[in-house]
Design an enzyme around this catalytic site. Structure first.
Site, PDB file in Angstrom:
ATOM      1  N   ALA A 197      20.027  -8.282 -43.579  1.00  0.00           N
ATOM      2  CA  ALA A 197      21.330  -8.606 -44.180  1.00  0.00           C
ATOM      3  C   ALA A 197      22.395  -7.799 -43.507  1.00  0.00           C
ATOM      4  CB  ALA A 197      21.225  -7.792 -45.532  1.00  0.00           C
ATOM      5  N   ARG A 203      29.096  -6.677 -34.034  1.00  0.00           N
ATOM      6  CA  ARG A 203      29.145  -6.685 -32.554  1.00  0.00           C
ATOM      7  C   ARG A 203      28.749  -7.931 -31.791  1.00  0.00           C
ATOM      8  NH1 ARG A 203      25.643  -1.584 -31.773  1.00  0.00           N
ATOM      9  NH2 ARG A 203      24.799  -2.032 -33.722  1.00  0.00           N
ATOM     10  N   GLY A 227      16.451   6.719 -34.481  1.00  0.00           N
ATOM     11  CA  GLY A 227      15.943   7.723 -35.433  1.00  0.00           C
ATOM     12  C   GLY A 227      14.610   8.434 -34.643  1.00  0.00           C
ATOM     13  N   GLU A 247      17.622  10.311 -38.463  1.00  0.00           N
ATOM     14  CA  GLU A 247      18.586   9.677 -37.732  1.00  0.00           C
ATOM     15  C   GLU A 247      19.355  10.222 -36.900  1.00  0.00           C
ATOM     16  OE1 GLU A 247      18.766   6.226 -38.096  1.00  0.00           O
ATOM     17  OE2 GLU A 247      16.743   6.560 -38.931  1.00  0.00           O
ATOM     18  N   ASN A 255      21.845  -6.386 -30.893  1.00  0.00           N
ATOM     19  CA  ASN A 255      23.175  -6.025 -31.556  1.00  0.00           C
ATOM     20  C   ASN A 255      24.596  -6.711 -31.005  1.00  0.00           C
ATOM     21  OD1 ASN A 255      21.906  -4.190 -33.627  1.00  0.00           O
ATOM     22  ND2 ASN A 255      21.647  -2.875 -31.793  1.00  0.00           N
ATOM     23  N   LYS A 314      15.768 -41.544 -22.273  1.00  0.00           N
ATOM     24  CA  LYS A 314      15.876 -41.203 -23.602  1.00  0.00           C
ATOM     25  C   LYS A 314      15.139 -42.288 -24.452  1.00  0.00           C
ATOM     26  CE  LYS A 314      18.404 -42.556 -26.716  1.00  0.00           C
ATOM     27  NZ  LYS A 314      19.225 -43.275 -27.610  1.00  0.00           N
ATOM     28  N   ASN A 334      22.188 -49.800 -23.953  1.00  0.00           N
ATOM     29  CA  ASN A 334      21.489 -49.833 -25.298  1.00  0.00           C
ATOM     30  C   ASN A 334      22.736 -49.686 -26.551  1.00  0.00           C
ATOM     31  OD1 ASN A 334      22.075 -47.262 -24.248  1.00  0.00           O
ATOM     32  ND2 ASN A 334      20.570 -46.266 -25.639  1.00  0.00           N
ATOM     33  N   TYR A 335      23.760 -49.382 -26.341  1.00  0.00           N
ATOM     34  CA  TYR A 335      24.584 -49.181 -27.307  1.00  0.00           C
ATOM     35  C   TYR A 335      25.815 -50.010 -27.334  1.00  0.00           C
ATOM     36  CZ  TYR A 335      27.712 -45.758 -30.325  1.00  0.00           C
ATOM     37  OH  TYR A 335      27.972 -45.230 -31.106  1.00  0.00           O
TER      38      TYR A 335
HETATM   39  C1  UD1 Z   1      17.604   1.917 -37.543  1.00  0.00           C
HETATM   40  C2  UD1 Z   1      16.577   2.894 -38.260  1.00  0.00           C
HETATM   41  C3  UD1 Z   1      16.478   3.910 -36.855  1.00  0.00           C
HETATM   42  C4  UD1 Z   1      15.578   3.114 -35.755  1.00  0.00           C
HETATM   43  C5  UD1 Z   1      16.571   1.941 -35.277  1.00  0.00           C
HETATM   44  C6  UD1 Z   1      15.722   0.970 -34.463  1.00  0.00           C
HETATM   45  C7  UD1 Z   1      17.184   3.284 -40.511  1.00  0.00           C
HETATM   46  C8  UD1 Z   1      17.797   4.191 -41.257  1.00  0.00           C
HETATM   47  N1  UD1 Z   1      17.312   3.675 -39.021  1.00  0.00           N
HETATM   48  O1  UD1 Z   1      18.626   2.277 -37.426  1.00  0.00           O
HETATM   49  O2  UD1 Z   1      15.504   5.047 -37.338  1.00  0.00           O
HETATM   50  O3  UD1 Z   1      15.379   3.952 -34.722  1.00  0.00           O
HETATM   51  O4  UD1 Z   1      16.816   1.228 -36.516  1.00  0.00           O
HETATM   52  O5  UD1 Z   1      16.296  -0.127 -34.040  1.00  0.00           O
HETATM   53  O6  UD1 Z   1      16.422   2.572 -40.890  1.00  0.00           O
HETATM   54  N2  UD1 Z   1      19.920  -3.925 -42.702  1.00  0.00           N
HETATM   55  C9  UD1 Z   1      19.926  -4.603 -43.928  1.00  0.00           C
HETATM   56  N3  UD1 Z   1      20.556  -3.925 -44.926  1.00  0.00           N
HETATM   57  C10 UD1 Z   1      21.361  -3.010 -44.731  1.00  0.00           C
HETATM   58  C11 UD1 Z   1      21.199  -2.398 -43.529  1.00  0.00           C
HETATM   59  C12 UD1 Z   1      20.585  -2.836 -42.540  1.00  0.00           C
HETATM   60  O7  UD1 Z   1      19.244  -5.591 -44.257  1.00  0.00           O
HETATM   61  O8  UD1 Z   1      22.061  -2.663 -45.725  1.00  0.00           O
HETATM   62  C13 UD1 Z   1      19.116  -4.608 -41.703  1.00  0.00           C
HETATM   63  C14 UD1 Z   1      19.751  -5.190 -40.484  1.00  0.00           C
HETATM   64  O9  UD1 Z   1      20.140  -6.634 -40.694  1.00  0.00           O
HETATM   65  C15 UD1 Z   1      18.803  -4.842 -39.261  1.00  0.00           C
HETATM   66  C16 UD1 Z   1      17.933  -3.575 -39.698  1.00  0.00           C
HETATM   67  O10 UD1 Z   1      18.140  -3.567 -41.230  1.00  0.00           O
HETATM   68  O11 UD1 Z   1      18.022  -6.033 -39.094  1.00  0.00           O
HETATM   69  C17 UD1 Z   1      18.440  -2.443 -39.096  1.00  0.00           C
HETATM   70  O12 UD1 Z   1      19.672  -2.068 -39.522  1.00  0.00           O
HETATM   71  P1  UD1 Z   1      20.501  -1.456 -38.422  1.00  0.00           P
HETATM   72  O13 UD1 Z   1      21.888  -0.788 -39.091  1.00  0.00           O
HETATM   73  O14 UD1 Z   1      20.455  -1.935 -37.051  1.00  0.00           O
HETATM   74  O15 UD1 Z   1      20.012   0.422 -38.260  1.00  0.00           O
HETATM   75  P2  UD1 Z   1      20.088   1.156 -36.881  1.00  0.00           P
HETATM   76  O16 UD1 Z   1      21.218   2.002 -37.389  1.00  0.00           O
HETATM   77  O17 UD1 Z   1      19.900   0.540 -35.780  1.00  0.00           O
HETATM   78 MG    MG Z   2      20.121  -1.568 -35.197  1.00  0.00          MG
END
Ligand code: UD1
Ligand code: MG
Length: 452
Positions: free
Chosen positions: A13, A18, A143, A158, A230, A337, A372-373
């Protein structure tokens, strides 16, 4: 080992701002396939009983792409992106009747391997909660996995919330977290957003589990596998890693490559053993190359089936619908093709063969074009077995050239040609003896006059 059935939740989600793109982040492609589908593919090895993808409300296109690939996937909408923990809470309802293990992955980490996921699944058979960790070259932003004095994992901190000592830890969270079904509801409900980001962190389930006396474990994987995409730069890094894996796999299967770093595969490319691929070849989606074939340098090939011992290129372009049978030869600057070229036929130089059927052992001369066309519709050209098409001919479709027929060079063929017939469709040649001499002397004289 008999494994407890699992449900998989893929979080997708996040906005992906970025990427600086109007397209949802997880629809960006690696080897011609959206990232989210790579993640879905990887989890298939777990034979999950349920697959859930969490998206945000404006992601209709993601839903369409995911469901088109696999209509057993349940799409859950997270109304607001309040954190990874919240995203999993949103998926909770879809798991109300499910009692197996729940495994959470991120949709933007497309390089996770089936082997690692299988090892993780094994870990989950004997633990209540598990996490996949990795040693980060640069742990900033990840994290950290925190252990107690006896080495047990007791929390994930985190980056923003970590102390200076904790930031020295390089064992990081990949994002893959697993929970036993019996503990899942309790753990998820206990999450709060009391942290530096004001988000519901999924990672907090580790500390909660430890405090409840649950058994927490971790496995370690290679950093490459958990590369999160990202930015466009990270997307290209992930592509490079994927391509290196695909090249290694092809060579393991007996494909010979002179310069593997210059050959690009699609996610679904199939190349059989004893195929030689020369430098600078790009495979788009839907290509199957049979054993013994040679793909010479600088070819671009998509949607094509290449038969045994066929030779393609150099500089050939095969487009969707191309079927080359055994021992067919397609040479330089040839585009094909939606055409079937039968056994042993040759299209060796500078031709376009589109919407066509070419019989076995036919010879298509240099510069032959199937027209062809007509601006509205595409039409078929049929060329019989053993037919010979003279160089620089235009075959205006729909048209049929019979078996064994000859077409004179430079012809424009608009009518069907019977088998074994000769068709010549070009201006008749006329020779005028002495004409050039007369012409030259007349002009030389005139030029002199003009000068005087
Ligand atoms: C997260 C982890 C971190 C880990 C890192 C690895 C948490 C809190 N942190 O941090 O420990 O080291 O990934 O890459 O989990 N997403 C949703 N809904 C939300 C927020 C995020 O679906 O509300 C999805 C994003 O689309 C993405 C994933 O969750 O696919 C990770 O979210 P992101 O914000 O990138 O987490 P990080 O800060 O990278
Ligand atoms: Mg991430």
């Amino acid at each position: 080992m008999t494994h407890t059935p699992s449900a998989v939740i893929i979080l997708a989600a996040g906005k992906g701002t970025r990427m600086k793109s109007t397209k949802a982040k997880i629809l960006h492609e690696i080897a011609g396939r959206p990232m989210v589908l790579h993640a879905l593919d990887a989890v298939d090895c777990l034979e999950p009983q349920k697959k859930i993808v969490v998206v945000s409300p404006d992601m209709d296109e993601v839903t369409r792409v995911v469901v088109a690939k696999d209509d057993t996937v349940e799409i859950v909408i997270q109304p607001k992106t309040l954190g990874t923990g919240h995203a999993v809470q949103c998926a909770g309802e879809a798991l109300a009747d499910f009692s197996g293990n729940v495994i959470v992955l991120f949709g933007d980490t497309p390089l996770m391997t089936a082997q690692t996921l299988q090892r993780f699944n094994d870990l989950m058979q004997s633990h209540d909660v598990g996490v996949i960790g990795f040693r980060a070259g640069n742990p900033t932003g990840y994290g950290r996995l925190i252990r107690d004095g006896s080495g047990n994992i007791i929390a994930i901190r985190e980056h923003k919330d970590a102390s200076a000592d904790e930031r020295d830890i390089d064992f990081c969270n990949s994002g893959v977290v697993g929970m036993a079904g019996k503990d899942f509801p309790t753990l998820i409900e206990a999450l709060s957003n009391d942290n530096a980001n004001g988000e519901y962190y999924l990672t907090d389930v580790i500390e909660i589990a430890a405090s409840l006396g649950l058994k927490v474990g971790a496995i370690e994987c290679n950093e490459e596998e958990v590369l999160g995409v990202n930015t466009q730069a990270q997307l290209s890094t992930a592509e490079a890693i994927y391509q290196n894996r695909a090249r290694a796999r092809a060579m393991e299967n007996g494909v010979q490559m002179v310069a593997p770093a210059t050959v690009y595969f699609s996610h679904d490319t199939v190349i059989k053993s004893d195929v030689l691929i020369e430098p600078n070849v790009v495979f788009g989606p839907g290509v199957y190359v049979s054993s013994g074939a040679t793909i010479r340098a600088f070819c671009h090939i998509e949607g094509a089936l290449i038969g045994k011992n066929a030779i393609v290129g150099p500089y050939a372009r095969l487009r969707p619908g191309t079927v080359l049978s055994e021992a067919v030869k397609v040479g330089n600057f040839v585009e094909i093709k939606n055409a079937e070229i039968s056994k042993g036929a040759k299209v060796n130089h500078l031709s376009y063969v589109g919407d066509a059927k070419v019989g076995a052992a036919a010879n298509i001369g240099a510069g032959t074009i199937t027209c062809n066309y007509d601006g509205f519709n595409k039409h078929l050209t049929e060329i019989g077995e053993g037919a010979f098409i003279g160089s620089n001919s235009s075959l205006v479709a729909p048209v049929r050239i019979g078996d064994g027929a000859y077409v004179g060079s430079g012809s424009v063929i608009t009518k069907d040609v019977n088998r074994n017939a000769l068709a010549v469709g070009r201006g008749k040649q006329k020779n005028i003896d002495g004409w050039a001499e007369t012409y030259r002397s007349k002009n030389v004289k005139n030029k002199k006059v003009a000068k005087d």
